[in-house]
Design a protein around this motif. Sequence first.
Motif, short mmCIF file in Angstrom:
data_model
loop_
_atom_site.label_atom_id
_atom_site.label_comp_id
_atom_site.label_asym_id
_atom_site.label_seq_id
_atom_site.Cartn_x
_atom_site.Cartn_y
_atom_site.Cartn_z
N ALA A 150 31.28 32.21 42.06
CA ALA A 150 31.78 32.92 40.87
C ALA A 150 31.27 34.35 40.83
N ASN A 151 30.06 34.58 41.32
CA ASN A 151 29.54 35.96 41.30
C ASN A 151 30.36 36.87 42.21
N ALA A 152 30.79 36.36 43.36
CA ALA A 152 31.64 37.17 44.24
C ALA A 152 32.90 37.60 43.52
N LEU A 153 33.48 36.68 42.73
CA LEU A 153 34.67 37.02 41.97
C LEU A 153 34.37 38.06 40.90
N ARG A 154 33.23 37.93 40.25
CA ARG A 154 32.85 38.93 39.24
C ARG A 154 32.69 40.32 39.88
N TYR A 155 32.05 40.35 41.05
CA TYR A 155 31.86 41.63 41.73
C TYR A 155 33.21 42.24 42.13
N ALA A 156 34.13 41.39 42.59
CA ALA A 156 35.46 41.89 42.99
C ALA A 156 36.21 42.43 41.78
N ARG A 157 36.14 41.72 40.67
CA ARG A 157 36.87 42.14 39.48
C ARG A 157 36.32 43.46 38.92
N GLU A 158 35.00 43.63 38.94
CA GLU A 158 34.43 44.87 38.41
C GLU A 158 34.76 46.06 39.29
#
Length: 627
Positions: free
Chosen positions: A376-384
């Motif tokens: 989930a953190n990878a997705l958060r980093y991509a979205r930001e």
Amino acid sequence: MPRTPTVRRRRRTALTGAATVLALAVAAPLTTVTTTAAAEPGDVAYAQDFDAVADGELPEGWNAVAGDWAVQDGRLVAQPASIGRITFGPHLDNYRLEATVRFEAVNNPSRWLAPILDIDPSGGVPWWQAAMRSTTTASNGIEIAERTAGNAWNVPSTAAAPSDAGVGDDVRIAIEVQGAHATWIFDGTEVLEGRIGRSDDGVLGFSYDGARISIDDVVVTEIEPRSPVLDDGELPQVAAHRGYSAVTPENTLAAYAAAMRTGAEWVEIDVHTTADGVPIVLHDQRVDRTTDGTGDVAALASDDFTSLEAGSWFSPAYRWQPAPTFAQMLDLMETGPSGMLLEIKGPETRAEVHRVVDMIVDAGLDDRVVVQSFDANALRYARERAPQIPIGLLGNLSADPVATAAELGLDYYNPPAADALARPSAVADLNAAGVGVFAWTANSAGQWRELTDVGVDGIITDRAGELAGWKTAQGQVVAPEPATPTVRVVAPADGAAVERGDTVVVAATATDADEVSLTLDGDPVDNGTSVAAADLALGEHSVVATVAGEGGEATATSTFAVVVTAAGLRSRLAGLDVSTGQLRQLLSALDAEDWERLTATITKHVPDGAARDTLLAEVGEIAAVGG
């Protein structure tokens, strides 16, 4: 499984808007409408009915690139030509192009006309088009096709229309383009969907070949971007798992290219980061399984990784396939229309995820990539870093998947196939919330049917070509009788010449049949088998593929030849267990093309047996064709 009313209403709004425009066009002459920054879905971006254009002229902004084009009696008419084309209109990301078209005369039933969906304003290659023949009920009567940069045709999608366009009859056609997705609508009936390539400034047009055609009442309308959630009745999209991994080595350039050739809407790959910060493509954390190297990818420098060979573990036919970087995959992706389903293998740092996302944006491919991860953190980093790129969570469905999707801002929630089948209500709830669902990894027709019934929006599969064929077969069923199976030998290619030192891969693909039976020169072999050409006699060989299904049987044949070359023979001589001096004698005779001396030297220095007999036969074969 019924779809959400919100999604159905989205599609109806676009169609109703276009119908209203057409009704207004009947009441008053159409005029060109300039696209503005304020254009919204439903707005007319361009319209032309040719009534105000003098005979022999063209409307302002229409560029006749090839062929004889002119307005006659209120219609745009083109005289017979070879791949004539004309360009017009604005560049739009999401639009519906409608027109009334007519074949005035055709040289033969295979000739066609086509709205052009994306072409350079100059009218040069490459371009994508939506073609139709006068015999539109033929299996390839409707096409989505590319004229490539090399001036060749690539036709990934074909279908049959419910009726023939014929000659002398008006047909109302429409093409809906949403990003890279195109929907072909023939006289109000959706007949075909497929992917197209898009450019930054491509415009619209029409093309034709070997026919006299006329066009009227052109209307271009802005429509909404495509939702991750499919409309009612749409079959799931194909996502090629690690490329076309059933017939090529996974996560290689060859696998990605093969997947695009199947017409798959998506190609799924995996990205890690090397010790020196370079994103590379590999599924496992270690390189041992799929390369000739060993070790943890995170401990390898990028130069060490790219020096690895990544194909021979799958088949000797792919022994020169390199371990690819993510940059190479992006370059390859730009040569075809498929989107990329990109799994970022966790855990990756914020900086590593940002680097991957920046590469996507810099390549101008942010509208064709979905970033997914178990992390989930990878997705958060991509979205930001790039909020415009869709994101998807991989893994089992949570207790409340809609809440999870809302928390992470997901566009997709992609579970294992078994999880989706066990919880169809969760799939429906996600769809109702506007979240797409891609299930993995499903490789049988039975699973594809079950997942379609559950309502998933995409299927991640190792067998991308077979799933694409299965989808085509579903769309072509017009009667309750079972569909007739089809089968095609994909390797070796018919008419191929295989050097005796190489490997022959025997493979076939089929539709409407679960199993393919293959024989090589009459002996059964498994699909995907690799056979050393050295084990085959010189000369012609045949592969026969047979399938059986509820709708009957089908057979396909490919004939190839095992040949010998001087280069191949040199390699085999170099591998003999002879002294250095004896090897020099052998190679000297070969290089001099002194076949009599080479025959004598082999007879003298190679022990009597099958190996010597084979080498002597090869020398005779080369001598017979003059080297």
